[in-house]
Scaffold this motif. Structure first.
Motif, PDB file in Angstrom:
ATOM      1  N   THR A 171       0.856  -1.174   0.000  1.00  0.00           N
ATOM      2  CA  THR A 171       0.000   0.000   0.000  1.00  0.00           C
ATOM      3  C   THR A 171       0.895   1.228   0.000  1.00  0.00           C
ATOM      4  N   ILE A 172       0.587   2.185  -0.867  1.00  0.00           N
ATOM      5  CA  ILE A 172       1.422   3.380  -1.006  1.00  0.00           C
ATOM      6  C   ILE A 172       0.606   4.623  -0.673  1.00  0.00           C
ATOM      7  N   PHE A 173       1.180   5.449   0.180  1.00  0.00           N
ATOM      8  CA  PHE A 173       0.609   6.759   0.485  1.00  0.00           C
ATOM      9  C   PHE A 173       1.603   7.808   0.015  1.00  0.00           C
ATOM     10  N   GLU A 174       1.110   8.829  -0.622  1.00  0.00           N
ATOM     11  CA  GLU A 174       1.947   9.959  -1.012  1.00  0.00           C
ATOM     12  C   GLU A 174       1.389  11.196  -0.320  1.00  0.00           C
ATOM     13  N   SER A 175       2.300  12.004   0.213  1.00  0.00           N
ATOM     14  CA  SER A 175       1.879  13.210   0.913  1.00  0.00           C
ATOM     15  C   SER A 175       2.895  14.324   0.700  1.00  0.00           C
ATOM     16  N   SER A 176       2.696  15.418   1.395  1.00  0.00           N
ATOM     17  CA  SER A 176       3.437  16.648   1.139  1.00  0.00           C
ATOM     18  C   SER A 176       4.702  16.779   1.996  1.00  0.00           C
ATOM     19  N   HIS A 177       5.683  17.386   1.417  1.00  0.00           N
ATOM     20  CA  HIS A 177       6.931  17.709   2.104  1.00  0.00           C
ATOM     21  C   HIS A 177       7.432  19.042   1.553  1.00  0.00           C
ATOM     22  N   PRO A 178       7.827  20.007   2.339  1.00  0.00           N
ATOM     23  CA  PRO A 178       8.089  19.950   3.786  1.00  0.00           C
ATOM     24  C   PRO A 178       6.898  20.324   4.671  1.00  0.00           C
ATOM     25  N   ILE A 179       5.831  20.885   4.097  1.00  0.00           N
ATOM     26  CA  ILE A 179       4.666  21.234   4.902  1.00  0.00           C
ATOM     27  C   ILE A 179       3.646  20.093   4.805  1.00  0.00           C
ATOM     28  N   PRO A 180       3.254  19.483   5.928  1.00  0.00           N
ATOM     29  CA  PRO A 180       2.294  18.384   5.894  1.00  0.00           C
ATOM     30  C   PRO A 180       0.946  18.832   5.304  1.00  0.00           C
ATOM     31  N   ASP A 181       0.198  17.859   4.779  1.00  0.00           N
ATOM     32  CA  ASP A 181      -1.138  18.129   4.256  1.00  0.00           C
ATOM     33  C   ASP A 181      -2.104  17.058   4.763  1.00  0.00           C
ATOM     34  N   GLN A 182      -3.340  17.076   4.249  1.00  0.00           N
ATOM     35  CA  GLN A 182      -4.328  16.097   4.697  1.00  0.00           C
ATOM     36  C   GLN A 182      -3.860  14.670   4.417  1.00  0.00           C
ATOM     37  N   ALA A 183      -3.147  14.475   3.329  1.00  0.00           N
ATOM     38  CA  ALA A 183      -2.636  13.140   3.002  1.00  0.00           C
ATOM     39  C   ALA A 183      -1.641  12.663   4.070  1.00  0.00           C
ATOM     40  N   SER A 184      -0.908  13.587   4.688  1.00  0.00           N
ATOM     41  CA  SER A 184       0.007  13.228   5.782  1.00  0.00           C
ATOM     42  C   SER A 184      -0.773  12.681   6.975  1.00  0.00           C
ATOM     43  N   LEU A 185      -1.923  13.305   7.263  1.00  0.00           N
ATOM     44  CA  LEU A 185      -2.777  12.840   8.361  1.00  0.00           C
ATOM     45  C   LEU A 185      -3.437  11.503   8.016  1.00  0.00           C
ATOM     46  N   ASP A 186      -3.870  11.360   6.762  1.00  0.00           N
ATOM     47  CA  ASP A 186      -4.469  10.096   6.322  1.00  0.00           C
ATOM     48  C   ASP A 186      -3.454   8.958   6.429  1.00  0.00           C
ATOM     49  N   ALA A 187      -2.214   9.226   6.023  1.00  0.00           N
ATOM     50  CA  ALA A 187      -1.160   8.215   6.109  1.00  0.00           C
ATOM     51  C   ALA A 187      -0.878   7.855   7.568  1.00  0.00           C
ATOM     52  N   GLY A 188      -0.832   8.856   8.427  1.00  0.00           N
ATOM     53  CA  GLY A 188      -0.581   8.602   9.848  1.00  0.00           C
ATOM     54  C   GLY A 188      -1.642   7.714  10.471  1.00  0.00           C
ATOM     55  N   LYS A 189      -2.888   8.009  10.177  1.00  0.00           N
ATOM     56  CA  LYS A 189      -3.991   7.208  10.723  1.00  0.00           C
ATOM     57  C   LYS A 189      -3.928   5.767  10.201  1.00  0.00           C
ATOM     58  N   ALA A 190      -3.691   5.626   8.900  1.00  0.00           N
ATOM     59  CA  ALA A 190      -3.635   4.285   8.297  1.00  0.00           C
ATOM     60  C   ALA A 190      -2.463   3.471   8.826  1.00  0.00           C
TER      61      ALA A 190
END
Length: 182
Positions: free
Chosen positions: A53-72
């Motif tokens: 399973t792959i999650f892609e999110s934002s760097h250097p400022i976190p975004d909603q995808a960062s929170l979704d990845a953290g929860k998952a």
């Protein structure tokens, strides 16, 4: 068994681990893997591997995808079997790519906090220590939820002295970890 790979180099690190496990098992290894990386940093070859399973999110400022990845990732780690083993691969960028906030904080607070630290010129160690205090998964908290047997962690460090407690804001650290730094 499972592999969690988090950071800008997570796909490359995962690829190496996958090849190793394939050699050891003479074919398709039996594990589940979760990769969290920066947008557009995942090779198509990785996307075609079963049980990944792959999650892609934002760097250097976190975004909603960062929170979704953290929860998952937290759910995956905390629901693994009691007799399972976990390999954690961490590289630079992990701090922004995955997050699970305390209930009194929202995404906008996290973005403003991160932007403020960057504007002041805070070094990576200072930034990551601050991130640990605001997170439900950093500073060893993610791996405390693992009910399994063993955890091994490998990191490619972007922090002074390769400190696992600071690398990725301690996402791959904890009391039960067998760390290896590179």
């Amino acid at each position: 068994d499972g592999i969690i790979a988090i950071g800008k180099a997570s796909t490359s690190m995962f690829k190496g681990a996958h090849e190793y496990y394939c050699e050891q098992s003479s074919g398709q290894p039996a594990y589940i893997a979760t990769i969290v990386t920066k947008y557009h940093h995942c090779e198509d070859e990785i996307r075609n591997i079963p049980n990944v399973t792959i999650f892609e999110s934002s760097h250097p400022i976190p975004d909603q995808a960062s929170l979704d990845a953290g929860k998952a990732v937290f759910q995956i780690v905390s629901e693994m079997e009691d007799n399972s083993n976990l390999l954690v691969l961490v590289s630079g960028g992990a701090s922004a790519l995955i997050e699970m906030l305390h209930d009194d904080m929202i995404l906008e607070d996290l973005k403003n906090f991160t932007d403020g630290l960057m504007r002041t010129g805070a070094d990576i160690e200072t930034m990551n220590r601050q991130r640990i205090m605001r997170s439900r998964v950093k500073g060893g908290k993610l791996l405390e939820a693992f009910p399994g047997k063993t955890i091994n962690a490998i990191g490619i460090s972007d922090v002074p002295e390769g400190n696992f407690g600071i690398l990725g804001s301690g996402i791959g650290s904890g009391k039960r970890i067998n760390p290896e730094k590179t």
